[in-house]
Design an enzyme around this catalytic site. Structure first.
Site, mmCIF file in Angstrom:
data_model
loop_
_atom_site.group_PDB
_atom_site.id
_atom_site.type_symbol
_atom_site.label_atom_id
_atom_site.label_comp_id
_atom_site.label_asym_id
_atom_site.label_seq_id
_atom_site.Cartn_x
_atom_site.Cartn_y
_atom_site.Cartn_z
ATOM 1 N N GLU A 115 0.839 -1.197 0.000
ATOM 2 C CA GLU A 115 0.000 0.000 0.000
ATOM 3 C C GLU A 115 0.875 1.249 0.000
ATOM 4 O O GLU A 115 1.921 1.300 0.652
ATOM 5 C CB GLU A 115 -0.901 0.023 1.243
ATOM 6 C CG GLU A 115 -2.137 -0.831 1.134
ATOM 7 C CD GLU A 115 -3.081 -0.597 2.302
ATOM 8 O OE1 GLU A 115 -2.970 0.456 2.965
ATOM 9 O OE2 GLU A 115 -3.913 -1.480 2.565
ATOM 10 N N GLN A 160 -4.259 2.853 -24.992
ATOM 11 C CA GLN A 160 -5.603 2.279 -24.920
ATOM 12 C C GLN A 160 -6.626 3.416 -24.993
ATOM 13 O O GLN A 160 -7.346 3.695 -24.038
ATOM 14 C CB GLN A 160 -5.767 1.472 -23.627
ATOM 15 C CG GLN A 160 -4.778 0.316 -23.515
ATOM 16 C CD GLN A 160 -5.008 -0.509 -22.264
ATOM 17 O OE1 GLN A 160 -6.112 -0.971 -22.002
ATOM 18 N NE2 GLN A 160 -3.952 -0.680 -21.479
ATOM 19 N N HIS A 200 -0.013 9.980 -26.969
ATOM 20 C CA HIS A 200 -0.035 9.004 -28.058
ATOM 21 C C HIS A 200 -1.083 9.356 -29.101
ATOM 22 O O HIS A 200 -0.891 9.125 -30.298
ATOM 23 C CB HIS A 200 -0.296 7.609 -27.490
ATOM 24 C CG HIS A 200 -0.233 6.525 -28.509
ATOM 25 N ND1 HIS A 200 0.922 6.222 -29.219
ATOM 26 C CD2 HIS A 200 -1.179 5.660 -28.970
ATOM 27 C CE1 HIS A 200 0.681 5.230 -30.055
ATOM 28 N NE2 HIS A 200 -0.579 4.871 -29.921
ATOM 29 N N LYS A 235 3.226 -0.553 -42.831
ATOM 30 C CA LYS A 235 3.274 -1.882 -42.207
ATOM 31 C C LYS A 235 1.991 -2.641 -42.504
ATOM 32 O O LYS A 235 0.902 -2.082 -42.458
ATOM 33 C CB LYS A 235 3.435 -1.753 -40.688
ATOM 34 C CG LYS A 235 4.728 -1.124 -40.249
ATOM 35 C CD LYS A 235 4.830 -1.074 -38.735
ATOM 36 C CE LYS A 235 3.771 -0.174 -38.133
ATOM 37 N NZ LYS A 235 3.978 0.038 -36.685
ATOM 38 N N ARG A 243 0.073 -6.183 -41.205
ATOM 39 C CA ARG A 243 0.100 -7.229 -40.184
ATOM 40 C C ARG A 243 -0.867 -8.359 -40.547
ATOM 41 O O ARG A 243 -1.997 -8.094 -40.954
ATOM 42 C CB ARG A 243 -0.292 -6.666 -38.817
ATOM 43 C CG ARG A 243 0.613 -5.546 -38.302
ATOM 44 C CD ARG A 243 0.151 -5.069 -36.937
ATOM 45 N NE ARG A 243 0.878 -3.908 -36.476
ATOM 46 C CZ ARG A 243 1.983 -3.966 -35.739
ATOM 47 N NH1 ARG A 243 2.470 -5.156 -35.388
ATOM 48 N NH2 ARG A 243 2.590 -2.867 -35.345
ATOM 49 N N ASP A 262 8.758 0.854 -27.368
ATOM 50 C CA ASP A 262 8.568 -0.096 -26.276
ATOM 51 C C ASP A 262 9.603 -1.222 -26.373
ATOM 52 O O ASP A 262 10.659 -1.167 -25.763
ATOM 53 C CB ASP A 262 7.147 -0.632 -26.307
ATOM 54 C CG ASP A 262 6.775 -1.402 -25.051
ATOM 55 O OD1 ASP A 262 7.687 -1.726 -24.262
ATOM 56 O OD2 ASP A 262 5.587 -1.674 -24.842
ATOM 57 N N THR A 263 9.336 -2.243 -27.166
ATOM 58 C CA THR A 263 10.294 -3.347 -27.293
ATOM 59 C C THR A 263 11.283 -3.137 -28.434
ATOM 60 O O THR A 263 12.221 -3.912 -28.597
ATOM 61 C CB THR A 263 9.559 -4.677 -27.514
ATOM 62 O OG1 THR A 263 8.784 -4.595 -28.715
ATOM 63 C CG2 THR A 263 8.641 -4.989 -26.336
ATOM 64 N N GLY A 270 11.138 -3.681 -31.526
ATOM 65 C CA GLY A 270 11.129 -4.635 -32.631
ATOM 66 C C GLY A 270 10.750 -3.990 -33.951
ATOM 67 O O GLY A 270 11.452 -4.139 -34.964
#
Length: 335
Positions: A46, A104, A137, A202, A204, A232-233, A235
């Site tokens: 907490e 999101q 974003h 791109k 997908r 982020d990653t 890739g």
């Protein structure tokens, strides 16, 4: 006009170095430091907040990006806001350099949340009366709030750095958007440095897996600069750099506002064909990020400090979008 003698800054545990840098920047013209407070955790996790200074009637600015760990940092922000509201602060502004959950911002499929809207509601309910952030974003997230939102842009900072780094070779520069959705952001930077624009398209087959990448525009012989808001990653970014080189570019660099850089990101960037990745310090750089030879970090403290001063003083925040104004805030750092 301000009702207090000076703004008051307070921070949680998300990015103390940035908060300290903003306070130092603002103390150039006044004796201003971070409010003395503790943001700690009980044994069960907490969060507990205690403010050790009187904040009654004060104009408070909470500096707290909601980066990893996103839930903990968001809860710290909400609890700090509640503590300040119950301590009779005059106004509470949440300075959120990186606004987590911003990806999101819509229902991409059935039975999914719009978490960015939920976070906006939580901030308002906690007592936040204004939000200051950088490179949301999606710009429409501002409409999720029923309070003022000031969205700063990193592109003016990137433009100053590019003009310095590639001085004498600007005719070879081309700005590249890594996807169709980021064209507006890339176009803004291209306009600032008077460079042409290209797009990586791109396709997908399934979420998270890129089947094909194509380059729209002639990048032959160009030094390409990929610009985006979040890495982020890494890739997709590294794959885009490879495709751009395959289409004839001589070099590939990337300018990303928020270096999330989770999981294998740093290793991918280290081994990638990109000559450099430039990020800002809206998210506190980890030790692997700081130790990566081809990652540079640009400071955002000058622009945030000036924005906080302008908000407190009732002056224009949009003036910081102008290169001349921003150059003065960075005191010749890129000259």
């Amino acid at each position: 006009m301000p009702t207090t003698m000076e703004p008051k800054l307070i921070t949680g545990n998300a990015n103390p170095p940035l908060a300290a840098a903003i306070a130092r920047r603002m103390s150039i013209h006044r004796n201003l430091g971070l409010v003395n407070a503790r943001v700690e955790r009980f044994n069960d996790g907490e969060i507990f907040v205690e403010v050790f200074e009187n904040v009654r009637g004060e104009d408070m600015f909470i500096i707290q990006p909601t980066s990893n760990p996103a839930n903990d940092n968001l809860m710290e922000l909400l609890i700090m806001a509640d503590a300040l509201r119950r301590s009779s602060a005059s106004r509470i502004t949440a300075v959120i350099p990186y606004f987590g959950y911003a990806r999101q911002d819509r229902r991409a499929k059935a039975r999914t949340p719009i978490s960015a809207k939920l976070v906006a509601n939580m901030l308002v309910e906690a007592g936040v009366e204004r939000v200051l952030t950088m490179d949301l974003h999606a710009a429409q997230i501002q409409g999720f709030f029923d309070i003022p939102v000031d969205n700063l842009y990193a592109s003016p900072i990137f433009a100053l750095d590019i003009l310095q780094q590639f001085k004498g070779n600007m005719e070879d520069i081309m700005v590249v958007s890594p996807d169709v959705g980021g064209v507006a952001r890339a176009r803004e930077l291209a306009k600032r440095i008077n460079a042409p624009l290209s797009i990586v398209d791109k396709r997908r087959e399934k979420p998270g897996e890129i089947a094909e990448m194509t380059v729209i525009g002639d990048v032959t012989g160009k030094k390409c600069i990929i610009v985006d808001d979040i890495c982020d990653t890494a890739g997709t970014l590294c794959k885009a750099a490879e495709v751009i080189l395959e289409h004839g570019a001589t070099e590939v660099h990337a300018y990303i506002t928020h270096g999330v850089l989770s999981g294998p990101a740093v290793d991918r960037v280290t081994k990638s064909v990109m000559k450099s990745l430039v990020i800002t310090d809206t998210i506190q750089p980890t030790e692997p990020v700081q130790g990566c030879a081809n990652i540079r970090v640009l400071p955002t403290a000058p622009i945030f400090a000036q924005a906080i001063h302008n908000i407190w003083n009732g002056a224009s925040v949009s003036s910081l979008f102008e290169t001349e104004t921003l150059e003065a805030s960075y005191e010749g750092m890129f000259s």
